[in-house]
Design a protein around this motif. Sequence first.
Motif: not given
Length: 141
Positions: A19-21, A82-85, A89-92
């Motif tokens: 969200k920060g990104i 962003f995608l990594d974070a 945060a929401h695996p899968g």
Amino acid sequence: MNAETEGSGTEATAMAEYKGILQRLLDNRPSGTRQRLAHALGKNRSFITQITNPSYAVPIPAPHIETIFEIAHFPPQERQAFLDAYDRAHPGRLQRAQSGRRIRTATLHVPDLGNEERNQRLDHMLSELAVQIAKIVEGGQ
């Protein structure tokens, strides 16, 4: 984080990170980008505030990510961070969303009504109409 944050500490930290990104990126975009994003997603501007504020536990729905990338013009490095974070945060969730129907942005050329409020109402109405048509086409409501 505040009391509204849910999930494990690692997931909450990762959510705050992505969200920060997004928040930093939008802060450096031209005026009106948040409103364009709200219209493209078929949401109110308050939804954009919630999904960009690390203090809120409202996750960004995975199907919205490609539209966000397109409207906000994410540079490759920020996109990957962003995608990594998001995945932490929401695996899968990203894989499930990508296996479904993708969303695309369509541009309409409409007359300028000569009044900012009327133009915004027309834009919102057209955005809502597109969302409702998509639901019908996909067999929803």
